[in-house]
Design an enzyme around this catalytic site. Structure first.
Site, PDB file in Angstrom:
ATOM      1  N   GLY A 149      -5.741 -29.944 -29.310  1.00 12.60           N
ATOM      2  CA  GLY A 149      -5.488 -29.497 -30.673  1.00 12.60           C
ATOM      3  C   GLY A 149      -6.573 -29.990 -31.605  1.00 12.60           C
ATOM      4  O   GLY A 149      -7.422 -30.758 -31.218  1.00 12.60           O
ATOM      5  N   SER A 150      -6.613 -29.568 -32.827  1.00 16.92           N
ATOM      6  CA  SER A 150      -7.507 -30.093 -33.861  1.00 16.92           C
ATOM      7  C   SER A 150      -8.132 -29.007 -34.705  1.00 16.92           C
ATOM      8  O   SER A 150      -7.522 -27.975 -34.932  1.00 16.92           O
ATOM      9  CB  SER A 150      -8.588 -30.997 -33.276  1.00 16.92           C
TER      10      SER A 150
END
Length: 233
Positions: A190-191
């Site tokens: 994620g990010s």
């Protein structure tokens, strides 16, 4: 049709980084089966998710000169004026920053937003705030890249770690020439990716829009179209 879609998903290549984790998840599943069968099936689901996370599909990248393409799959979270990262030494004049947020179900392989030469790349350790927050651009762990373009202009893009994503991989080296849409790394799990557009270049995406890495046009360096507006329908 649904069966065909599932088979197509399973046939997608896996990023090499994934083979460090998929066997671990599979081994964990076997251990869970030994402890209690229902837990084992949960482990199987997690193993399948791990393989899904590291999928590395091909994309059809627009190749017309001047197009800036999304470096990540995800939602355009914000479009704001902001100075590029200090560590890149590109000055403190605000540039238009387009932020794309990746959740744990998006493809996480990152692609070059435009062709050019890697002038500088700088890794900065930091915090792991929720990448959806604006302060993540300044305080979170990140990898910032300054790209010099053939027309003399500059662009920057930044891989930002988040609350769950704790590892950034960037395969670029300074002096390297890259092509638009070329794979250069990934963030797990994620990010966010930030792209800093050159002065006077209007973004061609809107907040809330879903972007596809290597395909969605973020901006046109040689176009004259004004900044786009959008609404939920």
């Amino acid at each position: 049709m649904q069966e065909s879609s599932v088979l197509s998903t399973l046939a997608v290549p896996i990023h090499p980084e994934g083979w460090r984790f998929i066997p671990l998840f599979a081994a964990g599943s076997l251990l869970l089966f030994w402890l209690w069968t229902p837990l084992g099936w949960l482990g199987v689901l997690l193993t399948l998710w791990c393989a899904y996370f590291f999928r590395n599909p091909s994309r059809v990248t627009p190749t017309r000169e001047g197009l800036v393409i999304s470096p990540a799959d995800g939602v355009v979270q914000m479009i704001v004026p902001a100075p590029p990262p200090l560590e890149l030494a590109m000055g403190d004049a605000p540039m238009t920053r387009v932020s794309i947020f990746m959740n744990v179900f998006n493809v996480h392989v990152n692609r070059a937003p435009i062709g050019g030469r890697v002038v500088k790349r700088v890794y900065s350790p930091g915090k792991f705030f929720n990448a959806a927050l604006d302060k993540a651009s300044v305080f979170n762990e990140r990898m910032a890249v300054h790209l010099g373009l053939a027309d003399g202009r500059d662009i920057a893009f930044v891989q930002i770690a988040g609350l769950v994503a704790r590892r950034i991989r960037c395969d670029l080296v300074e002096g390297q020439e890259i092509r638009t849409g070329e794979r250069f790394g990934l963030i797990r799990f994620g990010s966010r990716l930030d792209v800093y557009l050159p002065d006077g270049v209007a973004p061609l995406v809107v907040v809330g829009q879903t972007a596809i890495a290597g395909e969605t046009v973020l901006a046109d360096l040689v176009g004259t179209e004004p900044e786009r507006q959008g609404e939920t329908r």
